[in-house]
Design a protein around this motif. Structure first.
Motif, mmCIF file in Angstrom:
data_model
loop_
_atom_site.group_PDB
_atom_site.id
_atom_site.type_symbol
_atom_site.label_atom_id
_atom_site.label_comp_id
_atom_site.label_asym_id
_atom_site.label_seq_id
_atom_site.Cartn_x
_atom_site.Cartn_y
_atom_site.Cartn_z
ATOM 1 N N PRO A 181 48.710 46.066 41.578
ATOM 2 C CA PRO A 181 49.533 45.302 42.534
ATOM 3 C C PRO A 181 50.573 44.387 41.902
ATOM 4 O O PRO A 181 51.624 44.139 42.507
ATOM 5 C CB PRO A 181 48.494 44.482 43.320
ATOM 6 N N ASN B 242 49.190 36.393 49.298
ATOM 7 C CA ASN B 242 47.737 36.353 49.182
ATOM 8 C C ASN B 242 47.214 37.567 48.434
ATOM 9 O O ASN B 242 46.297 37.465 47.605
ATOM 10 C CB ASN B 242 47.115 36.271 50.579
ATOM 11 N N ILE B 243 47.794 38.747 48.717
ATOM 12 C CA ILE B 243 47.383 39.972 48.024
ATOM 13 C C ILE B 243 47.678 39.853 46.528
ATOM 14 O O ILE B 243 46.855 40.225 45.681
ATOM 15 C CB ILE B 243 48.105 41.196 48.626
ATOM 16 N N LEU C 254 51.453 39.064 51.715
ATOM 17 C CA LEU C 254 51.714 39.683 50.424
ATOM 18 C C LEU C 254 51.419 38.715 49.284
ATOM 19 O O LEU C 254 50.878 39.110 48.244
ATOM 20 C CB LEU C 254 53.168 40.153 50.361
ATOM 21 N N LYS D 135 45.142 37.496 44.883
ATOM 22 C CA LYS D 135 43.846 38.156 44.712
ATOM 23 C C LYS D 135 43.890 39.165 43.573
ATOM 24 O O LYS D 135 42.921 39.337 42.837
ATOM 25 C CB LYS D 135 43.442 38.847 46.012
#
Length: 473
Positions: free
Chosen positions: A354, A263-264, A261, A267
């Protein structure tokens, strides 16, 4: 407890316990998997809790417990506090509660390691790998504990949301990390020396604070998910300390999920984890107190009646919520507006970035509380291709995640960050208190384009006005 069982069952008990641990682990994994979708998240959370409950019961049955008085008292007290907090916490404070829970999880793991070290009269009889895991559990758990409470303070506002830095801070933090790892090794070599333990404990607590203080408010979603990962890793270390397979596996799963999560989130902001931790980026620019916008540019202000007309006669309306919606607690009024638009035949969708809000999934949880159907929620990659065919986009409480500067200005601190392409729609209407910037501290050129209108005011009040105006269209 096991000595009350027949001898045959007592002989089989270790195998039975491991099989039940395996069952509990399977239930926990299924629960984690179901957390990946808003539609199944509630049942996933319940399944994960069931798996852990089974594991706790089996562990108590397995161990030689002399008295359950304190254990039962702790369970009842903790359950009461948790139920009260879950019922009373406002949706705007959900990130703070998650931060506290992460901190308590890390602190509990550190206490388990401390208890195991203190339980043995002569720590030198412990195996080297056990002492290493004790040291790592204390280190990671303590970092998680103080780091989480610093994050809580930043989110709550009694610690500045701006990066708190000083010259040479990254070097100082690196030095603390190296010293901590050396102390873990020293503790494994000389476990009888209590001074080493307390120095390690103190430095780990300090390192947790120094890690989160220089992180700005814009990066709080990443910090929350990273600290969640730390709490899982600390729990896994505690599992090694007490030789509990369920705790090892569940902690590792939470740690891995948190890292994925994280890393998401990185990004989604076009940032590296190193830049988040050491870049001192972003601040706490509120919607009413940030720097002034460019007053030389033309701003087109609108009214509730005008917004109602544009939305009522549109074919498709997309709503992009942000933290401002949570602050105003306007999710239920927004649902009323959407219901009225749908009765008029308007197609309504929600576009969720996100990192919208202050923790991963904040907007999803907020809208779910207002009974927004899950099939109306679209993530950034799903909704972006639809903006070109969208008549009206209502940007409610969002700023940086819709800022076109991320696509056009190479010198901008958010350049390259994936955003919601609301500027491609036929019309955007921004619900905002003022023209002040978001957490990134930069102006938003979307506010000044010809196809945009600004609807100034508190999100809840302006949405209430819009809901009333829709009754007259």
């Amino acid at each position: 407890m096991s000595h009350f069982l027949p001898s045959g069952i007592q002989n089989m008990l270790p195998d039975i316990i491991q099989l039940v641990y395996l069952l509990a682990t399977g239930i926990f994994i299924i629960g984690i998997k179901r957390l990946g979708s808003p539609a199944t998240a509630r049942s996933g959370n319940q399944l994960a809790a069931l798996g852990m409950f089974i594991g706790i019961v089996v562990t108590l049955f397995d161990q030689q417990i002399i008295s359950f008085d304190y254990i039962i008292g702790g369970i009842l007290l903790g359950s009461a506090i948790g139920a009260f907090a879950a019922k009373k916490v406002e949706m705007t404070a959900m990130p703070e509660m998650v931060a506290i829970f992460n901190g308590f999880g890390g602190g509990a793991s550190a206490l388990v390691a401390w208890g195991e070290l203190s339980r043995v009269a002569d720590p030198t009889i412990l195996a080297g790998q056990d002492l290493v895991t004790i040291g790592l559990s204390i280190l990671i758990g303590s970092i998680t504990f103080t780091g989480s409470f610093i994050a809580f303070g930043k989110l709550q506002g009694f610690i500045s949301g701006n990066p708190v830095t000083f010259s040479g801070q990254n070097f100082f933090n690196a030095l603390l990390t190296i010293v901590s790892l050396v102390l873990v090794g020293w503790l494994a070599f000389d476990p009888a020396n209590q001074l080493i333990f307390w120095i390690l404990f103190g430095i780990a607590l300090l390192l947790g604070m120094m890690t989160v203080l220089p992180i700005g408010g814009a990066d709080m979603p990443v910090v929350i998910s990273l600290l969640n990962s730390y709490s899982g890793l600390a729990a896994s270390m505690a599992g090694f300390v007490i030789n509990n397979n369920l705790l090892i596996i569940s902690g590792a799963l939470v740690g891995a999920a948190g890292l994925i999560l994280t890393n998401i989130m990185c990004k989604a902001m076009n940032r590296t984890l190193g830049n988040v931790l050491f870049g001192a980026f972003g601040g706490d620019n509120s919607d009413s107190g940030g720097p002034a916008a460019d007053t030389d540019k033309t701003v087109r202000e609108t009214t509730a009646q005008d917004v109602a007309l544009q939305c009522a006669y549109a074919d498709k309306v997309v709503i992009t919520p942000g933290y401002g919606l949570a602050v105003a607690q306007a999710q239920h009024v927004l649902k009323e507006v959407v219901d009225k638009l749908e009765k008029k035949g308007v197609e309504v969708k929600y576009g969720i970035h996100p990192v919208a809000g202050r923790m991963p999934g904040h907007m999803n949880v907020l809208l779910a509380e207002a009974d927004v159907p899950y099939d109306q929620l679209y993530d950034m990659d799903q909704i972006n291709p639809e903006f070109k065919s969208t008549d009206v986009v209502l940007v409610i409480g969002a700023n940086d995640v819709v800022n076109p500067t991320a696509k056009t200005t190479k010198g901008s601190p958010i350049y390259g960050m994936p955003i919601l392409d609301v500027d491609e729609a036929k019309r955007t209407i921004v619900f905002k208190r003022s023209l002040s910037p978001g957490f990134a501290g930069i102006d938003n050129p979307l506010f000044y384009v010809e196809t945009n209108q600004m609807f100034f005011g508190d999100a809840k009040e302006t949405l209430q006005d819009l809901s009333q105006a829709l009754n007259e269209v």
